[in-house]
Design a protein around this motif. Structure first.
Motif, PDB file in Angstrom:
ATOM      1  N   THR A 150     102.643  -0.968  -6.075  1.00  0.00           N
ATOM      2  CA  THR A 150     103.179   0.090  -5.206  1.00  0.00           C
ATOM      3  C   THR A 150     104.078  -0.454  -4.099  1.00  0.00           C
ATOM      4  O   THR A 150     104.535   0.309  -3.246  1.00  0.00           O
ATOM      5  N   SER A 151     104.350  -1.749  -4.109  1.00  0.00           N
ATOM      6  CA  SER A 151     105.154  -2.367  -3.056  1.00  0.00           C
ATOM      7  C   SER A 151     106.622  -1.949  -3.165  1.00  0.00           C
ATOM      8  O   SER A 151     107.149  -1.713  -4.259  1.00  0.00           O
ATOM      9  N   ASN A 152     107.295  -1.905  -2.024  1.00  0.00           N
ATOM     10  CA  ASN A 152     108.733  -1.617  -1.989  1.00  0.00           C
ATOM     11  C   ASN A 152     109.587  -2.870  -2.074  1.00  0.00           C
ATOM     12  O   ASN A 152     110.822  -2.777  -2.101  1.00  0.00           O
ATOM     13  N   GLU A 153     108.952  -4.044  -2.106  1.00  0.00           N
ATOM     14  CA  GLU A 153     109.710  -5.285  -2.233  1.00  0.00           C
ATOM     15  C   GLU A 153     110.426  -5.314  -3.588  1.00  0.00           C
ATOM     16  O   GLU A 153     109.895  -4.824  -4.593  1.00  0.00           O
ATOM     17  N   PRO A 154     111.626  -5.917  -3.656  1.00  0.00           N
ATOM     18  CA  PRO A 154     112.419  -5.841  -4.889  1.00  0.00           C
ATOM     19  C   PRO A 154     111.969  -6.761  -6.020  1.00  0.00           C
ATOM     20  O   PRO A 154     112.359  -6.535  -7.168  1.00  0.00           O
ATOM     21  N   SER A 155     111.157  -7.790  -5.732  1.00  0.00           N
ATOM     22  CA  SER A 155     110.766  -8.735  -6.776  1.00  0.00           C
ATOM     23  C   SER A 155     109.257  -8.880  -6.816  1.00  0.00           C
ATOM     24  O   SER A 155     108.553  -8.588  -5.836  1.00  0.00           O
ATOM     25  N   PHE A 156     108.767  -9.364  -7.960  1.00  0.00           N
ATOM     26  CA  PHE A 156     107.329  -9.586  -8.088  1.00  0.00           C
ATOM     27  C   PHE A 156     106.847 -10.595  -7.048  1.00  0.00           C
ATOM     28  O   PHE A 156     105.787 -10.417  -6.434  1.00  0.00           O
ATOM     29  N   ALA A 157     107.618 -11.670  -6.826  1.00  0.00           N
ATOM     30  CA  ALA A 157     107.230 -12.684  -5.844  1.00  0.00           C
ATOM     31  C   ALA A 157     107.116 -12.073  -4.457  1.00  0.00           C
ATOM     32  O   ALA A 157     106.150 -12.327  -3.712  1.00  0.00           O
ATOM     33  N   GLY A 158     108.076 -11.247  -4.085  1.00  0.00           N
ATOM     34  CA  GLY A 158     108.029 -10.598  -2.775  1.00  0.00           C
ATOM     35  C   GLY A 158     106.891  -9.610  -2.665  1.00  0.00           C
ATOM     36  O   GLY A 158     106.257  -9.485  -1.611  1.00  0.00           O
ATOM     37  N   GLN A 159     106.619  -8.894  -3.748  1.00  0.00           N
ATOM     38  CA  GLN A 159     105.503  -7.950  -3.765  1.00  0.00           C
ATOM     39  C   GLN A 159     104.171  -8.667  -3.599  1.00  0.00           C
ATOM     40  O   GLN A 159     103.274  -8.199  -2.889  1.00  0.00           O
ATOM     41  N   LEU A 160     104.033  -9.815  -4.270  1.00  0.00           N
ATOM     42  CA  LEU A 160     102.798 -10.596  -4.151  1.00  0.00           C
ATOM     43  C   LEU A 160     102.608 -11.099  -2.731  1.00  0.00           C
ATOM     44  O   LEU A 160     101.505 -10.999  -2.162  1.00  0.00           O
ATOM     45  N   ILE A 161     103.657 -11.632  -2.123  1.00  0.00           N
ATOM     46  CA  ILE A 161     103.558 -12.148  -0.755  1.00  0.00           C
ATOM     47  C   ILE A 161     103.190 -11.022   0.210  1.00  0.00           C
ATOM     48  O   ILE A 161     102.324 -11.179   1.078  1.00  0.00           O
ATOM     49  N   ALA A 162     103.836  -9.873   0.054  1.00  0.00           N
ATOM     50  CA  ALA A 162     103.519  -8.739   0.936  1.00  0.00           C
ATOM     51  C   ALA A 162     102.079  -8.291   0.750  1.00  0.00           C
ATOM     52  O   ALA A 162     101.372  -7.992   1.728  1.00  0.00           O
ATOM     53  N   ALA A 163     101.627  -8.245  -0.500  1.00  0.00           N
ATOM     54  CA  ALA A 163     100.252  -7.816  -0.773  1.00  0.00           C
ATOM     55  C   ALA A 163      99.249  -8.793  -0.187  1.00  0.00           C
ATOM     56  O   ALA A 163      98.230  -8.385   0.393  1.00  0.00           O
ATOM     57  N   LEU A 164      99.503 -10.088  -0.322  1.00  0.00           N
ATOM     58  CA  LEU A 164      98.581 -11.100   0.203  1.00  0.00           C
ATOM     59  C   LEU A 164      98.505 -11.044   1.729  1.00  0.00           C
ATOM     60  O   LEU A 164      97.463 -11.360   2.313  1.00  0.00           O
ATOM     61  N   ASN A 165      99.589 -10.626   2.365  1.00  0.00           N
ATOM     62  CA  ASN A 165      99.563 -10.491   3.821  1.00  0.00           C
ATOM     63  C   ASN A 165      98.919  -9.184   4.272  1.00  0.00           C
ATOM     64  O   ASN A 165      98.599  -9.030   5.446  1.00  0.00           O
ATOM     65  N   HIS A 166      98.722  -8.271   3.330  1.00  0.00           N
ATOM     66  CA  HIS A 166      98.112  -6.986   3.679  1.00  0.00           C
ATOM     67  C   HIS A 166      96.594  -7.006   3.509  1.00  0.00           C
ATOM     68  O   HIS A 166      95.884  -6.254   4.185  1.00  0.00           O
TER      69      HIS A 166
END
Length: 484
Positions: A150-166
């Motif tokens: 459900t992340s708005n980040e454009p890439s899987f790597a960015g989505q993972l980093i955002a999720a891990l920080n959440h």
């Protein structure tokens, strides 16, 4: 939110391999050596050139795969991740058995396995429900996968980093995409996670070094707090989802959870437990004829106690390895019966003697009372209980199923009261300073690198979902002023 304490319950075990033929068999063998970390369920997902295959079920690893003898052979490919589960969050249904699988628009299918407990899981679940997410399970382990999707980040790597920080709390993750195996560790490194190399060049990431030994892999390094480890056909790379880290590995890993043949952050678990036993002997000496340990996790500490005290060590108790765990029994009568089936006394060792009984911890005290009675019925003149860890007073919120003080005997009674309740002739615990000294400092800063919150109430992170309940418990018992 707050579960009744059933005992010192294990968390979960992770094992993954990339770039080795027969990866599923290696994962099975590695998980077998991690079975002590979770006995409620097990699962493996293999990766055969981007096509995933999964088998999972309730029960011990061997039980899960023996129900379908062909299952392991059908997990083809040169990469796999696996998981053995003990539930610290969610119900006990098969839907919570990991690894979990997800569909992703960029990478396609990905799988996820988690060890730990998220302290803001309720908050995240409400956020995801508001986005219309339909959950496939009830545990907090699914949440990272849903945050990625459900992340708005454009890439899987960015989505993972955002999720891990959440997500917050204790987490060691293993993920697998069609093209990579990925590991991540929380900013405090509460749970151990290690990297190894197989003789054929394949890479292993798992919860303990004993699993590396099981599959013939050589130790490479620990995964550090805040790191993301990416393994693919080009090799291994390291990223960070945060550099705001503060090592606080769970001290219970050294006391109870890890296998004694494992090495955690350069420290032998067996040697640390021997030092704990030696230290409690120095802090609380007693005249006795023989030292015995409660099998199996306390045997190293009992050896250390005997060596430091000069009192003869002997095998005074035997554990039946084929009896199910007792903490899941619904009544105390059944738990007592389970203990009687699991433990027996070598009468010739204890009869007519003053006995030092070394154990790693006391949770509710009922098992300790039963063992003391067992020894006295076998003819022991006196039983002096020595605990090779401090008094367990506070809940754990990072991946051990101790989330209320209600049944913690140490939170509700003094040491003298506990002694009387378990009918011991004397009782003494290792000090917190003694514990830290026995394990050894894990980094060069003023902080010793250990989480000792279960004993002193000093939590290294905010408690989020659990804060209100913890404050109420502290107020009720008057345990600790200003704990947070």
């Amino acid at each position: 939110m707050f579960n009744e304490v059933k005992g010192l319950n294990e968390e979960c075990g992770l094992f993954g391999v990339w770039g080795s033929p027969n990866a599923a068999q290696l994962t099975y063998d590695g998980l077998h050596s991690l079975q002590h970390r979770g006995q409620e369920g097990a699962g493996i997902v293999s990766n055969d050139q981007g096509t995933f295959h999964r088998h999972r079920g309730l029960g011990l690893l061997g039980e899960v795969f023996s129900r379908d003898p062909e299952a392991l052979h059908q997990l083809t490919g040169d990469a796999a991740i696996g998981h053995v589960r003990y539930a610290t969050a969610g119900n006990h249904g098969v839907e919570n058995i990991q690894p979990m699988q997800f569909e992703h628009p960029e990478v396609g299918e990905f799988a996820l396995a988690h060890n730990g407990n998220l302290t803001n899981a309720n908050q995240i679940r409400q956020e995801l429900l508001a986005k219309g997410v339909t959950f496939q399970a009830t545990s907090d382990s699914e949440l990272l996968g849903e945050l990625i999707q459900t992340s708005n980040e454009p890439s899987f790597a960015g989505q993972l980093i955002a999720a891990l920080n959440h997500v917050h709390g204790g987490f060691a993750y293993l993920l697998m995409t069609p093209n990579a195996m990925i590991a991540a560790l929380d900013p405090n490194g509460f749970r151990p996670l290690v990297i190894g190399e197989l003789p054929d060049g394949g890479t292993v990431i798992c919860s303990e070094t004993c699993a590396l030994d099981q599959v013939g892999a050589s130790f490479v390094r620990d995964v550090e707090p805040g790191e993301i480890i990416i393994v693919n056909n080009d090799g291994m790379s390291i990223q960070h989802f945060t550099t705001d880290t503060h090592l606080a590995i769970c001290s219970m890993e050294y006391i109870y959870f890890a296998r004694p043949d494992s090495i955690i952050r350069g420290i032998s678990v067996h040697d640390a437990r021997k030092r704990m036993g030696a230290k409690v002997a120095q802090e609380h000496p007693v005249k006795a004829d023989v030292v015995i340990g409660v099998p199996n996790s306390s045997l190293s500490a009992a050896i250390g106690y005997a060596q430091a005290s000069g009192i003869h060590y002997d095998m005074g108790m035997i554990k039946n390895q084929y009896v199910a765990r007792t903490f899941i029994e619904p009544t105390q009568a059944k738990r007592d019966r389970g203990v009687s089936m699991k433990l027996s006394v070598v009468k010739s060792v204890v009869a007519g003697k003053d006995v030092v009984l070394v154990d790693d911890s006391i949770v509710r005290g009922t098992t300790s009372k039963y063992i003391v009675r067992l020894l006295k019925r076998a003819g022991a003149k006196s039983v002096h209980v020595r605990i090779a860890s401090p008094v367990l007073k506070f809940p754990c919120y990072y991946g051990i199923d101790i989330q209320t003080t209600k049944e913690l005997i140490g939170a509700n009674n003094t040491v003298d009261e506990i002694r009387d309740l378990i009918e011991a002739d004397s009782l003494a615990y290792l000090s917190v300073d003694g514990l830290v000294e026995s394990i050894g400092a894990l980094n060069d800063s003023a902080n010793h690198g250990l989480c000792t919150a279960y004993f002193d109430g000093n939590y290294p992170t905010p408690l989020y979902d659990y804060q209100a309940g913890f404050d109420a418990e502290v107020t009720r018992l008057g345990l600790y002023e200003g704990a947070n």
